[in-house]
Design an enzyme around this catalytic site. Structure first.
Site, PDB file in Angstrom:
ATOM      1  N   ALA A   1       0.866  -1.175   0.000  1.00  0.00           N
ATOM      2  CA  ALA A   1       0.000   0.000   0.000  1.00  0.00           C
ATOM      3  C   ALA A   1       0.905   1.228   0.000  1.00  0.00           C
ATOM      4  O   ALA A   1       2.068   1.147   0.403  1.00  0.00           O
ATOM      5  CB  ALA A   1      -0.889  -0.023   1.233  1.00  0.00           C
TER       6      ALA A   1
ATOM      7  N   GLY B   1       0.617  -4.925   1.015  1.00  0.00           N
ATOM      8  CA  GLY B   1      -0.588  -5.008   0.176  1.00  0.00           C
ATOM      9  C   GLY B   1      -0.341  -5.714  -1.149  1.00  0.00           C
ATOM     10  O   GLY B   1      -1.270  -6.267  -1.746  1.00  0.00           O
TER      11      GLY B   1
ATOM     12  N   GLU C   1      -0.615  -9.292  -0.374  1.00  0.00           N
ATOM     13  CA  GLU C   1      -2.036  -9.517  -0.060  1.00  0.00           C
ATOM     14  C   GLU C   1      -2.864  -9.590  -1.353  1.00  0.00           C
ATOM     15  O   GLU C   1      -3.800 -10.383  -1.460  1.00  0.00           O
ATOM     16  CB  GLU C   1      -2.535  -8.409   0.866  1.00  0.00           C
TER      17      GLU C   1
ATOM     18  N   GLU D   1       4.778  -5.035   7.300  1.00  0.00           N
ATOM     19  CA  GLU D   1       4.038  -3.940   7.951  1.00  0.00           C
ATOM     20  C   GLU D   1       4.505  -3.624   9.364  1.00  0.00           C
ATOM     21  O   GLU D   1       4.489  -2.471   9.777  1.00  0.00           O
ATOM     22  CB  GLU D   1       2.529  -4.245   7.971  1.00  0.00           C
TER      23      GLU D   1
HETATM   24  N1  CAA Z   1       4.518   3.132  -0.957  1.00  0.00           N
HETATM   25  C1  CAA Z   1       4.884   4.287  -1.559  1.00  0.00           C
HETATM   26  N2  CAA Z   1       6.007   4.406  -2.291  1.00  0.00           N
HETATM   27  C2  CAA Z   1       6.790   3.329  -2.412  1.00  0.00           C
HETATM   28  C3  CAA Z   1       6.469   2.101  -1.807  1.00  0.00           C
HETATM   29  C4  CAA Z   1       5.263   2.035  -1.063  1.00  0.00           C
HETATM   30  N3  CAA Z   1       4.857   0.886  -0.488  1.00  0.00           N
HETATM   31  N4  CAA Z   1       7.446   1.219  -2.087  1.00  0.00           N
HETATM   32  C5  CAA Z   1       8.349   1.870  -2.838  1.00  0.00           C
HETATM   33  N5  CAA Z   1       7.946   3.141  -3.041  1.00  0.00           N
HETATM   34  C6  CAA Z   1       8.648   4.193  -3.798  1.00  0.00           C
HETATM   35  C7  CAA Z   1       9.842   4.723  -3.034  1.00  0.00           C
HETATM   36  O1  CAA Z   1       9.426   5.715  -2.113  1.00  0.00           O
HETATM   37  C8  CAA Z   1      10.674   5.305  -4.165  1.00  0.00           C
HETATM   38  O2  CAA Z   1      10.127   6.535  -4.556  1.00  0.00           O
HETATM   39  P1  CAA Z   1      11.114   7.779  -4.886  1.00  0.00           P
HETATM   40  O3  CAA Z   1      11.930   7.314  -6.043  1.00  0.00           O
HETATM   41  O4  CAA Z   1      10.158   8.883  -5.210  1.00  0.00           O
HETATM   42  O5  CAA Z   1      11.937   8.000  -3.656  1.00  0.00           O
HETATM   43  C9  CAA Z   1      10.410   4.325  -5.307  1.00  0.00           C
HETATM   44  O6  CAA Z   1       9.200   3.626  -4.975  1.00  0.00           O
HETATM   45  C10 CAA Z   1      11.506   3.296  -5.456  1.00  0.00           C
HETATM   46  O7  CAA Z   1      11.698   2.673  -4.184  1.00  0.00           O
HETATM   47  P2  CAA Z   1      13.124   2.551  -3.475  1.00  0.00           P
HETATM   48  O8  CAA Z   1      14.010   3.668  -3.878  1.00  0.00           O
HETATM   49  O9  CAA Z   1      12.873   2.351  -2.011  1.00  0.00           O
HETATM   50  O10 CAA Z   1      13.653   1.216  -4.166  1.00  0.00           O
HETATM   51  P3  CAA Z   1      14.675   0.160  -3.532  1.00  0.00           P
HETATM   52  O11 CAA Z   1      15.015  -0.783  -4.642  1.00  0.00           O
HETATM   53  O12 CAA Z   1      15.775   0.825  -2.816  1.00  0.00           O
HETATM   54  O13 CAA Z   1      13.810  -0.643  -2.413  1.00  0.00           O
HETATM   55  C11 CAA Z   1      11.863  -1.781  -1.585  1.00  0.00           C
HETATM   56  C12 CAA Z   1      12.721  -1.400  -2.811  1.00  0.00           C
HETATM   57  C13 CAA Z   1      12.679  -2.716  -0.688  1.00  0.00           C
HETATM   58  C14 CAA Z   1      10.625  -2.493  -2.098  1.00  0.00           C
HETATM   59  C15 CAA Z   1      11.505  -0.503  -0.800  1.00  0.00           C
HETATM   60  O14 CAA Z   1      10.959   0.454  -1.722  1.00  0.00           O
HETATM   61  C16 CAA Z   1      10.498  -0.714   0.292  1.00  0.00           C
HETATM   62  O15 CAA Z   1      10.843  -1.212   1.354  1.00  0.00           O
HETATM   63  N6  CAA Z   1       9.207  -0.338   0.041  1.00  0.00           N
HETATM   64  C17 CAA Z   1       8.183  -0.408   1.033  1.00  0.00           C
HETATM   65  C18 CAA Z   1       7.692  -1.842   1.213  1.00  0.00           C
HETATM   66  C19 CAA Z   1       6.633  -1.905   2.311  1.00  0.00           C
HETATM   67  O16 CAA Z   1       6.901  -1.602   3.468  1.00  0.00           O
HETATM   68  N7  CAA Z   1       5.419  -2.319   1.949  1.00  0.00           N
HETATM   69  C20 CAA Z   1       4.321  -2.442   2.878  1.00  0.00           C
HETATM   70  C21 CAA Z   1       3.513  -1.185   2.874  1.00  0.00           C
HETATM   71  S1  CAA Z   1       2.312  -1.135   4.157  1.00  0.00           S
HETATM   72  C22 CAA Z   1       1.004  -2.030   3.562  1.00  0.00           C
HETATM   73  O17 CAA Z   1       1.036  -2.592   2.473  1.00  0.00           O
HETATM   74  C23 CAA Z   1      -0.198  -2.050   4.455  1.00  0.00           C
HETATM   75  C24 CAA Z   1      -1.272  -3.014   4.061  1.00  0.00           C
HETATM   76  O18 CAA Z   1      -1.206  -4.175   4.341  1.00  0.00           O
HETATM   77  C25 CAA Z   1      -2.456  -2.536   3.379  1.00  0.00           C
END
Ligand code: CAA
Length: 260
Positions: A66, A111, A114, A134
């Site tokens: 998400a 998400g 999921e 999460e």
């Molecule tokens: N939401 C919003 N933006 C996201 C995102 C997310 N879940 N995941 C990645 N992005 C964005 C980053 O902010 C980045 O944007 P910018 O270039 O504008 O800075 C872009 O995508 C590329 O990401 P990274 O630079 O972080 O890429 P990376 O290769 O270094 O890392 C990754 C990749 C490990 C997937 C890392 O992006 C990450 O950890 N993302 C978050 C994963 C996460 O925590 N997901 C769970 C979300 S909570 C949820 O989903 C709740 C639910 O159950 C409903």
């Protein structure tokens, strides 16, 4: 449909849905969820669709979760509404009468995993990383992960993944039974289309009844679940396709099913 982030194409009997927001690794915000909902409606309205493949646009991600930026300042009321919307859209995906296949081509986190779990079958590329991270954001999965992952893997394995938040690679996911196969990145869509085409060649009413009784039976005592199967088996003998399928076998020719 004028969608910005969710593409829907039909390739014969296969609906191909791509979450295409690569700059945010295809993260799910309210707009993406609305567009996915609309795509599901279009697939539902197409009587020729026999299977759906869901994948992520770009090179890196299926869906990285998400949208954290959008959620960061949510109030409790907004978070509840967001979870409600996520559950609603993923529930509609899960309830489609045709089989759905998640082609996990990269990160499937939060998400994103999921979303894959709401599909019937999950295939992954060697680049895939799957997880429910999460708790590292001090929340829990909000689109069904605590429940669907637990039903699929059992409580202990789901708890390990959810409590640690650590992602796993495709090989580990296959070992756990989360994904069915792990293939080279270039081979992922080929393999998913092959499975979808095979499913599309089978009796369509039978396939959707099989899905219905498996899903509905999963939450019932075995006796009641078996009764669902018995009823569906009998009802299928009222279809034209059953006559055609068995006649074609006897006549040693390929069946021509009509979804009737
Ligand atoms: N939401 C919003 N933006 C996201 C995102 C997310 N879940 N995941 C990645 N992005 C964005 C980053 O902010 C980045 O944007 P910018 O270039 O504008 O800075 C872009 O995508 C590329 O990401 P990274 O630079 O972080 O890429 P990376 O290769 O270094 O890392 C990754 C990749 C490990 C997937 C890392 O992006 C990450 O950890 N993302 C978050 C994963 C996460 O925590 N997901 C769970 C979300 S909570 C949820 O989903 C709740 C639910 O159950 C409903």
């Amino acid at each position: 449909m004028n969608a910005e982030f969710v593409k829907l194409e039909f390739d014969g009997p296969i609906a191909l849905v791509t979450i295409d927001r690569p700059k945010a690794l295809n993260a799910l915000n309210l707009q993406v969820l609305a567009e996915l909902d609309a795509a599901i409606s279009q697939v539902t309205a197409n009587p020729d669709a026999r299977a759906l493949i869901l994948t992520g646009g770009g090179e890196k991600a299926f869906v990285a979760g998400a949208d954290i930026g959008e959620m960061a300042n949510y109030t409790t009321t907004q978070a509840l509404a967001f979870a409600t919307r996520g559950h609603q859209v993923l529930g509609r995906l899960e309830a489609l009468p045709i089989p759905t296949i998640a082609a996990v081509n990269g990160f499937a986190l939060g998400g994103g995993l999921e979303l894959a779990l709401a599909c019937d079958l999950i295939y992954a590329s060697e680049k895939a990383k799957l997880g429910l991270p999460e708790v590292s954001l001090a929340v829990i999965p909000g689109f069904g992960g605590t429940q669907r992952l637990t039903r699929l893997l059992g409580r202990a394995r789901a708890k390990e993944l959810i409590f640690t938040g650590d992602p796993i690679d495709g090989a580990k996911a296959k070992e756990l039974g989360l994904v069915l196969e792990v293939v080279a990145p270039d081979a992922l869509m080929v393999r998913c289309k092959e499975v979808a085409q095979k499913i599309a060649s089978r009796g369509p009413v039978a396939v959707s009844q099989a899905k219905r009784v498996i899903e509905a039976g999963a939450d019932l005592p075995l006796k009641d679940a078996n009764e669902l199967e018995r009823q569906a088996f009998g009802l299928l003998f009222g279809t034209e396709d059953q006559r055609e399928g068995m006649r074609a076998f006897v006549e040693k020719r390929k069946a021509a099913f009509k979804n009737a």
